[in-house]
Design a protein around this motif. Structure first.
Motif, PDB file in Angstrom:
ATOM      1  N   GLY A   1       0.644  -1.434   0.065  1.00  0.00           N
ATOM      2  CA  GLY A   1       0.030  -0.540  -0.149  1.00  0.00           C
ATOM      3  C   GLY A   1       0.232   0.895  -0.207  1.00  0.00           C
ATOM      4  O   GLY A   1       1.539   0.930   0.201  1.00  0.00           O
ATOM      5  N   LEU A   2       0.249   2.033  -0.931  1.00  0.00           N
ATOM      6  CA  LEU A   2       1.574   3.827  -0.335  1.00  0.00           C
ATOM      7  C   LEU A   2       0.662   4.579   1.126  1.00  0.00           C
ATOM      8  O   LEU A   2       0.156   4.633   1.175  1.00  0.00           O
TER       9      LEU A   2
ATOM     10  N   ILE B   1       3.649   7.273   7.470  1.00  0.00           N
ATOM     11  CA  ILE B   1       4.932   6.360   7.669  1.00  0.00           C
ATOM     12  C   ILE B   1       5.506   6.809   9.578  1.00  0.00           C
ATOM     13  O   ILE B   1       5.747   5.813   9.927  1.00  0.00           O
ATOM     14  N   ASN B   2       4.761   7.763  10.225  1.00  0.00           N
ATOM     15  CA  ASN B   2       4.822   8.081  11.106  1.00  0.00           C
ATOM     16  C   ASN B   2       4.336   6.123  11.681  1.00  0.00           C
ATOM     17  O   ASN B   2       4.684   5.966  13.335  1.00  0.00           O
TER      18      ASN B   2
ATOM     19  N   ALA C   1       9.895  13.517  -2.313  1.00  0.00           N
ATOM     20  CA  ALA C   1      11.494  13.482  -3.009  1.00  0.00           C
ATOM     21  C   ALA C   1      10.954  12.728  -4.524  1.00  0.00           C
ATOM     22  O   ALA C   1      11.857  11.488  -4.686  1.00  0.00           O
ATOM     23  N   GLY C   2      10.973  13.415  -5.411  1.00  0.00           N
ATOM     24  CA  GLY C   2      10.866  13.338  -6.544  1.00  0.00           C
ATOM     25  C   GLY C   2       9.520  12.946  -7.150  1.00  0.00           C
ATOM     26  O   GLY C   2       8.267  12.665  -6.945  1.00  0.00           O
ATOM     27  N   MET C   3       9.526  13.566  -9.093  1.00  0.00           N
ATOM     28  CA  MET C   3       8.327  13.645  -9.564  1.00  0.00           C
ATOM     29  C   MET C   3       7.196  11.622  -9.531  1.00  0.00           C
ATOM     30  O   MET C   3       8.044  11.145  -9.346  1.00  0.00           O
ATOM     31  N   TYR C   4       5.922  11.895  -9.454  1.00  0.00           N
ATOM     32  CA  TYR C   4       5.663  10.872  -9.754  1.00  0.00           C
ATOM     33  C   TYR C   4       3.970  10.764 -10.501  1.00  0.00           C
ATOM     34  O   TYR C   4       3.649  11.841 -10.898  1.00  0.00           O
ATOM     35  N   HIS C   5       3.610  10.075 -11.115  1.00  0.00           N
ATOM     36  CA  HIS C   5       2.486   9.402 -12.236  1.00  0.00           C
ATOM     37  C   HIS C   5       1.232   9.189 -11.030  1.00  0.00           C
ATOM     38  O   HIS C   5       1.247   9.684 -10.579  1.00  0.00           O
ATOM     39  N   ASP C   6       0.230   9.677 -11.406  1.00  0.00           N
ATOM     40  CA  ASP C   6      -0.888   9.581 -11.001  1.00  0.00           C
ATOM     41  C   ASP C   6      -1.822   8.960 -10.095  1.00  0.00           C
ATOM     42  O   ASP C   6      -1.864   8.907  -8.707  1.00  0.00           O
ATOM     43  N   ASP C   7      -0.892   7.570  -9.989  1.00  0.00           N
ATOM     44  CA  ASP C   7      -1.093   6.580  -8.633  1.00  0.00           C
ATOM     45  C   ASP C   7       0.230   7.434  -8.102  1.00  0.00           C
ATOM     46  O   ASP C   7       0.422   5.693  -7.312  1.00  0.00           O
ATOM     47  N   ARG C   8       1.171   8.246  -8.229  1.00  0.00           N
ATOM     48  CA  ARG C   8       1.622   7.786  -7.226  1.00  0.00           C
ATOM     49  C   ARG C   8       3.417   7.033  -7.433  1.00  0.00           C
ATOM     50  O   ARG C   8       4.926   6.463  -6.814  1.00  0.00           O
ATOM     51  N   ALA C   9       3.539   6.042  -8.846  1.00  0.00           N
ATOM     52  CA  ALA C   9       4.823   5.437  -9.075  1.00  0.00           C
ATOM     53  C   ALA C   9       5.891   6.505  -9.458  1.00  0.00           C
ATOM     54  O   ALA C   9       4.898   7.582  -9.586  1.00  0.00           O
TER      55      ALA C   9
END
Length: 236
Positions: free
Chosen positions: A45-46, A53-54, A70-78
């Motif tokens: 899970g994302l 995270i905490n 920390a970095g670019m991602y697609h619509d699905d957060r990949a």
């Protein structure tokens, strides 16, 4: 919120001003830090949020002392580019021009190893093949070997809240920055070069940029994020 001793030693978060713009800066001492990247939990899970995270760290007696997207991602957060977590590759290195700002070449990779972290231009990263424990590719590079990205325009009108990271030549300092007001690429890169004196720096993202830094009362909320970088410390 008072920091536990280990967290206080490993990081220094502060507000700075440069050329009429405000920034929040978090400097991490990589010789003492447990700096990690987070994207998916043990079930696949994302994570998406600093709070998630905490919650995942809490059973092991740990917490975040600092975090940011920390970095670019697609619509699905990949992740759009290379992504490596705990030595496992989730996305390969992309050497050609990708979408949006990612494709404003040269772009780069933020590589975390034991005791150090480095921003490395993508083609140099491919050539040198460093052994990273965590890595995230993004772009454009802000500062490349002591020079601003050649395509940044001093008179640009494109302004956003932006965030990124720069590293010292010896890899012992990783300095994360988010602007407090909308800035251009030229203004943002100039902060890393002129104020922070870092030889290499990498853009993470803009507009969606968020920071978690309890020591300066920051816990930015919003939509779910893709890759997140975080400093892990013992819970108080």
């Amino acid at each position: 919120m008072l920091l536990a001793p280990a967290a206080a030693l490993a990081q220094d978060c502060r507000d700075v001003s440069h050329a009429g713009n405000g920034y929040a800066v978090c400097e991490i001492d990589m010789t003492q830090a447990d700096l990690r990247l987070f994207l998916y939990d043990d079930t696949g899970g994302l994570f998406g949020h600093f709070s998630t995270i905490n919650a995942a760290l809490a059973p092991s007696g740990k917490r975040l002392a600092f975090a940011m997207n920390a970095g670019m991602y697609h619509d699905d957060r990949a992740p759009v580019g290379h992504y490596l977590e705990n030595g496992t590759e989730a996305m390969r290195v992309i050497t050609n021009a990708g979408p949006g700002n990612f494709g404003l070449l040269p772009n780069g990779v933020f590589c975390i190893r034991e005791g150090r972290a480095d921003v490395i231009e993508t083609l140099a990263f491919v050539e040198s093949q460093p052994t990273c424990e965590f890595a995230t590719q993004s772009g454009p590079m802000l500062v490349i070997d002591g020079e601003l990205h050649p395509r940044f325009l001093i008179d640009s009108t494109s302004r956003y809240i932006r965030n990124g990271v720069g590293t010292s030549a010896d890899g012992t300092r990783a300095v994360f920055v988010i602007s407090r007001n909308a800035v251009t690429f030229h203004e943002f890169g100039s902060l890393f070069l002129e104020e922070l004196a870092l030889p290499n720096a990498l853009y993470f993202d803009g507009n969606i940029s968020r920071l978690y830094a309890p020591s300066i009362n920051r816990n930015d909320l919003g939509f779910r994020l893709g890759p997140i970088v975080g400093l892990v410390v013992d819970a108080e």
